[in-house]
Motif scaffolding. Structure first.
Motif, PDB file in Angstrom:
ATOM      1  N   UNK A  29       0.834  -1.340   0.231  1.00  0.00           N
ATOM      2  CA  UNK A  29       0.018  -0.059   0.083  1.00  0.00           C
ATOM      3  C   UNK A  29       1.357   0.907   0.005  1.00  0.00           C
ATOM      4  N   UNK A  30       0.742   2.288  -1.400  1.00  0.00           N
ATOM      5  CA  UNK A  30       1.731   3.057  -1.232  1.00  0.00           C
ATOM      6  C   UNK A  30       1.042   4.456  -0.113  1.00  0.00           C
ATOM      7  N   UNK A  31      -0.026   4.877   0.495  1.00  0.00           N
ATOM      8  CA  UNK A  31      -0.166   5.108   1.440  1.00  0.00           C
ATOM      9  C   UNK A  31      -0.259   4.616   2.765  1.00  0.00           C
ATOM     10  N   UNK A  32       0.622   3.396   2.920  1.00  0.00           N
ATOM     11  CA  UNK A  32       1.189   2.939   4.311  1.00  0.00           C
ATOM     12  C   UNK A  32       2.489   3.629   3.916  1.00  0.00           C
ATOM     13  N   UNK A  33       3.445   3.434   3.409  1.00  0.00           N
ATOM     14  CA  UNK A  33       4.643   4.036   3.248  1.00  0.00           C
ATOM     15  C   UNK A  33       4.553   5.851   3.656  1.00  0.00           C
ATOM     16  N   UNK A  34       4.357   5.974   2.693  1.00  0.00           N
ATOM     17  CA  UNK A  34       4.772   7.460   2.840  1.00  0.00           C
ATOM     18  C   UNK A  34       3.818   8.561   4.258  1.00  0.00           C
ATOM     19  N   UNK A  35       2.653   7.883   5.634  1.00  0.00           N
ATOM     20  CA  UNK A  35       2.719   7.581   6.391  1.00  0.00           C
ATOM     21  C   UNK A  35       3.719   7.595   7.306  1.00  0.00           C
ATOM     22  N   UNK A  36       3.821   6.295   6.900  1.00  0.00           N
ATOM     23  CA  UNK A  36       5.381   6.047   8.051  1.00  0.00           C
ATOM     24  C   UNK A  36       6.867   7.061   8.112  1.00  0.00           C
ATOM     25  N   UNK A  37       6.394   7.302   6.829  1.00  0.00           N
ATOM     26  CA  UNK A  37       7.071   8.313   5.968  1.00  0.00           C
ATOM     27  C   UNK A  37       7.414   9.910   6.969  1.00  0.00           C
ATOM     28  N   UNK A  38       5.895  10.234   7.327  1.00  0.00           N
ATOM     29  CA  UNK A  38       5.725  11.343   7.925  1.00  0.00           C
ATOM     30  C   UNK A  38       5.826  11.003   9.570  1.00  0.00           C
ATOM     31  N   UNK A  39       4.877  10.345   9.849  1.00  0.00           N
ATOM     32  CA  UNK A  39       4.820   9.571  10.786  1.00  0.00           C
ATOM     33  C   UNK A  39       6.177  10.009  11.737  1.00  0.00           C
ATOM     34  N   UNK A  40       7.243   9.220  11.721  1.00  0.00           N
ATOM     35  CA  UNK A  40       8.327   8.414  12.240  1.00  0.00           C
ATOM     36  C   UNK A  40       9.193   9.674  12.682  1.00  0.00           C
TER      37      UNK A  40
END
Length: 476
Positions: A29-40
């Motif tokens: 899921x692309x959204x999961x990677x982008x959320x991790x990048x922001x959330x980290x």
């Protein structure tokens, strides 16, 4: 967006605690990677640059930084966190360790848009080394999203280069992707490079549910069509369920000198296709208006297509309303609905004659009649409309009455909303509650009169008994 960042922050805390990457993220899921990048780089309720993420202050976070300064081993989860770290030096260091770890390529692609130039350049080098036809198909949804970012053109361009070299292995899966932007990108590339035949493009235009893909493929198919594959191309386009593809096929009949085929589309269900068909037959000296008049002359014709009724209004005159009024009693609901729409187009709505259509058993007819009567809603008695809000009435009738009462002014609108506060239909009930809460919040002080005061008092009482919907726009 904030909810996604919080999900990413929660994923970062789990990763630093030792959870596996696939246990924390849906890696497809692309959204999961982008959320991790922001959330980290964020915390549960605070966002950068004003906060140090809580996971960095844990033993796992401190050990991660220490290992990166040395040469100790890192798990995929730890390396994923390092690739998202707020410190550009740590991100740069982590990119030196991603070789041989294809699972982390999504984060390498994200770092290709990094604001720090050394990080960005190293990430681009790593992505160019690792990207092949197989990984390109997997990364395409994420790279397509990154293409909309500042500095996102590199990864998107690299993806295109790889797919051009191996269209079969890399591009074919993307043509059937559920992600619309990915399909648009893939078909755009296929058209640009000539990877698909005109017949294949026509079938794609007929099959795809995206209007952009339909137009792109239909236009490309017709631009490259030859005498040998003309029948296959036209057959696919003219039989397509989407109006963009059908209209392209109908318009092509002019170039192929087949106006007789266009006549069959004069009564198409799509206004765009009907307009294209009229254009084609006119180019060959035929006026479509007599055809429409002849088709609508028999109000009892069971084979009358609904598109003929509205098509007559689209190119006829107000005198043609005489042919449409009898069609309000046609046995087919579609014909009745299109006849009402045609009368509205001709601007010959007769309120007493049209009013009965609000009780038609077909919701589509009621909806068209409501649109036709809205400009003249003040001529309909309020009491008659209010009675149509009764719970035993069909939903389409209640919706129609609510819309027509809204046109009577603020008091009628508030009265209708109070009546519908207990409606069984959730959407009607929510709209009514929104209207009432707005009146209570903004209009109570400026309103006067015993009727309005009584309505507001009743509304307060009924809202007090009703359960509140947390997070609804209706809540003050």
């Amino acid at each position: 967006m904030q909810e996604e960042i919080r999900d990413g922050a929660a994923a970062a805390r789990r990763l630093v605690a030792g959870a596996g990457l696939r246990d924390v993220l849906d890696t497809g899921d692309p959204a999961a990677w982008l959320a991790l990048d922001e959330g980290a780089r964020a915390d549960e309720w605070s966002f950068p640059p004003y906060v140090v993420p809580s996971w960095e202050e844990t033993d796992g976070g401190r050990s991660l930084t220490a290992v990166l300064r040395g040469d100790g081993p890192l798990t995929e989860g730890q390396l994923a966190l390092a690739l998202c770290h707020r410190d550009g030096r740590i991100r740069h260091k982590a990119l030196g360790r991603v070789a041989g770890l294809p699972t982390l390529l999504p984060l390498v692609a994200v770092r290709c848009t990094d604001w720090a130039q050394p990080v960005r350049e190293r990430a681009r080098k790593r992505l160019a080394e690792a990207l092949d036809a197989r990984t390109a198909a997997w990364l395409a949804p994420l790279v397509r999203r990154l293409g909309d970012r500042h500095r996102g053109d590199f990864a998107l361009g690299l993806l295109g280069e790889v797919l051009r070299r191996a269209p079969g292995e890399g591009l074919t899966p993307l043509l059937a992707s559920p992600d619309r932007p990915v399909r648009r990108f893939a078909y755009g590339l296929a058209v640009e490079e000539g990877f698909l035949s005109p017949a294949a493009l026509a079938r794609a235009a007929a099959r795809d549910d995206d209007a952009v893909v339909q137009s792109l493929c239909a236009e490309a198919a017709l631009a490259a069509v030859t005498d040998e594959d003309a029948e296959d191309v036209l057959g696919a386009l003219l039989g397509a369920p989407g109006p963009r593809a059908r209209s392209a096929g109908v318009t092509a009949l002019r170039r192929l000198r087949r106006p007789e085929q266009a006549v069959g589309f004069l009564a198409d269900r799509s206004a765009l296709v009907r307009a294209c068909a009229r254009y084609v037959v006119r180019q060959y000296g035929t006026d479509p208006l007599p055809w429409y008049r002849e088709r609508c002359a028999d109000p009892g014709d069971p084979a009358l297509p609904p598109g003929a009724a509205v098509g007559l209004a689209e190119c006829g005159t107000r005198a043609d309303a005489a042919l449409l009024w009898p069609l309000l009693d046609h046995p087919a609901p579609g014909v009745r609905a299109r006849a009402v729409a045609g009368l509205r187009l001709l601007d010959v709505t007769d309120v007493p004659r049209m009013r009965r259509m609000l009780d038609d058993p077909a919701p589509g007819v009621v909806g068209e009649a409501t649109l036709a009567l809205l400009p003249s809603a003040a001529l309909l008695p309020q009491a008659w409309l209010a009675a149509r809000l009764a719970p035993e009435r069909p939903r389409c009738v209640r919706v129609s009455a609510q819309r027509l009462l809204h046109a009577h002014g603020e008091v009628a609108r508030l009265r209708a909303a109070v009546t519908l506060l207990g409606d069984a239909d959730e959407r009607l009930r929510t709209r009514a509650e929104l209207t009432v809460r707005r009146a209570l919040r903004w209009g109570a002080r400026s309103r006067s009169g015993p009727e309005v005061a009584e309505l507001l008092a009743e509304a307060r009482s009924r809202l007090g008994r009703a359960p509140r919907r947390t997070g609804s726009l209706c809540c003050p």
